[in-house]
Motif scaffolding. Structure first.
Motif, PDB file in Angstrom:
ATOM      1  N   GLY A   1     -11.449  17.800  12.962  1.00 16.93           N
ATOM      2  CA  GLY A   1     -10.230  18.676  13.382  1.00 16.93           C
ATOM      3  C   GLY A   1     -11.143  19.830  13.987  1.00 16.93           C
ATOM      4  N   GLY A   2     -10.379  20.652  13.705  1.00 19.83           N
ATOM      5  CA  GLY A   2     -10.554  22.312  14.154  1.00 19.83           C
ATOM      6  C   GLY A   2     -10.425  22.759  15.539  1.00 19.83           C
ATOM      7  N   THR A   3     -10.112  23.849  15.746  1.00 27.13           N
ATOM      8  CA  THR A   3      -9.811  24.304  17.337  1.00 27.13           C
ATOM      9  C   THR A   3     -10.512  25.533  17.365  1.00 27.13           C
ATOM     10  N   GLY A   4     -11.152  25.969  18.632  1.00 27.36           N
ATOM     11  CA  GLY A   4     -11.819  27.134  18.912  1.00 27.36           C
ATOM     12  C   GLY A   4     -11.808  27.380  20.476  1.00 27.36           C
ATOM     13  N   ILE A   5     -11.640  29.095  20.768  1.00 24.50           N
ATOM     14  CA  ILE A   5     -11.659  29.355  22.239  1.00 24.50           C
ATOM     15  C   ILE A   5     -12.845  30.335  22.348  1.00 24.50           C
ATOM     16  N   TRP A   6     -13.540  30.099  23.221  1.00 27.46           N
ATOM     17  CA  TRP A   6     -14.748  30.667  23.592  1.00 27.46           C
ATOM     18  C   TRP A   6     -14.194  31.554  25.205  1.00 27.46           C
ATOM     19  N   VAL A   7     -14.868  32.959  25.176  1.00 23.75           N
ATOM     20  CA  VAL A   7     -14.340  33.625  26.403  1.00 23.75           C
ATOM     21  C   VAL A   7     -15.442  34.344  26.809  1.00 23.75           C
ATOM     22  N   HIS A   8     -15.686  34.286  28.299  1.00 15.34           N
ATOM     23  CA  HIS A   8     -16.749  34.868  29.129  1.00 15.34           C
ATOM     24  C   HIS A   8     -16.660  36.491  28.702  1.00 15.34           C
TER      25      HIS A   8
END
Length: 204
Positions: free
Chosen positions: A80-87
């Motif tokens: 599971g798990g979620t993540g958001i990476w941004v420039h």
């Protein structure tokens, strides 16, 4: 497994968003993503489901020119798990969703607010529900999140792996669809994302 690496992109203003169910986001996979998908400098936001990482492992994952802004990591179950990476070029802050408690397997979410000179205010949410997750919990918590963040002046982009197919799970999917349409968030992915099934989601 190509089914688990299905990519959807959305060009919005002057940048693109990539969503991926990555099934274990280790450094080797992060490096492959950087090589395969980040050649275009228009790609500015990376949204992942099934990162399979613990909280303490997230900071050591390196994706060149990208910063992790928000994530949810399991503490009891594996996967599971979620993540958001941004420039680094974008001005992004994590959404405070602490009032809506995540439930491992049933509702896992993270979110960011983008704002600044090169984009209008935009909220991006990434959600995950395991195949054996409780759909009622998922729908109730998703509704609570949308009620909390909704603003007609702010663009909302919702993506994730909901493990819910519109044709296979017609009755259950109708509940989700009605919630999303209440916030003017139609499902815009039209083709299968895993085998014959449309299990991944994007609304905006």
């Amino acid at each position: 497994n190509g089914n688990k690496k299905r990519i959807s992109t959305n060009e919005y203003q002057r940048y693109k968003i990539i969503f991926m169910n990555c099934q274990a986001l280790g450094q080797n996979k992060a490096d492959l993503i950087a090589v395969d998908y980040l050649q275009s400098n228009k790609i500015k936001v990376l949204c992942f489901c099934e990162t399979w990482r613990r909280e303490e492992e997230i900071p050591v994952l390196h994706i060149e020119n990208f910063v992790n802004i928000s994530n949810f990591c399991r503490t009891e179950c594996n996967g599971g798990g979620t993540g958001i990476w941004v420039h680094r070029d974008l001005n992004a802050t994590p959404l405070d969703l602490s009032m809506i408690q995540c439930v491992e397997k049933s509702f896992e979410v993270c979110g960011i607010l983008l704002n600044g000179s090169i984009q209008q205010n935009t909220i991006i949410l990434t959600c995950y529900r395991s195949p054996d997750g409780d759909l009622n919990i998922f729908c109730d918590r998703l509704l609570s999140v949308l009620e909390r963040v909704y603003n007609p002046k702010i663009q909302i982009i919702l993506n994730g792996d909901f493990n819910l197919d519109p044709k296979r799970d017609q009755r259950d999917y109708a509940i989700l669809r009605n919630i999303l349409l209440g916030f003017n968030l139609p499902h815009i992915i039209t083709g299968p994302t895993r085998g014959y099934y449309l299990l991944d989601h994007r609304s905006e």
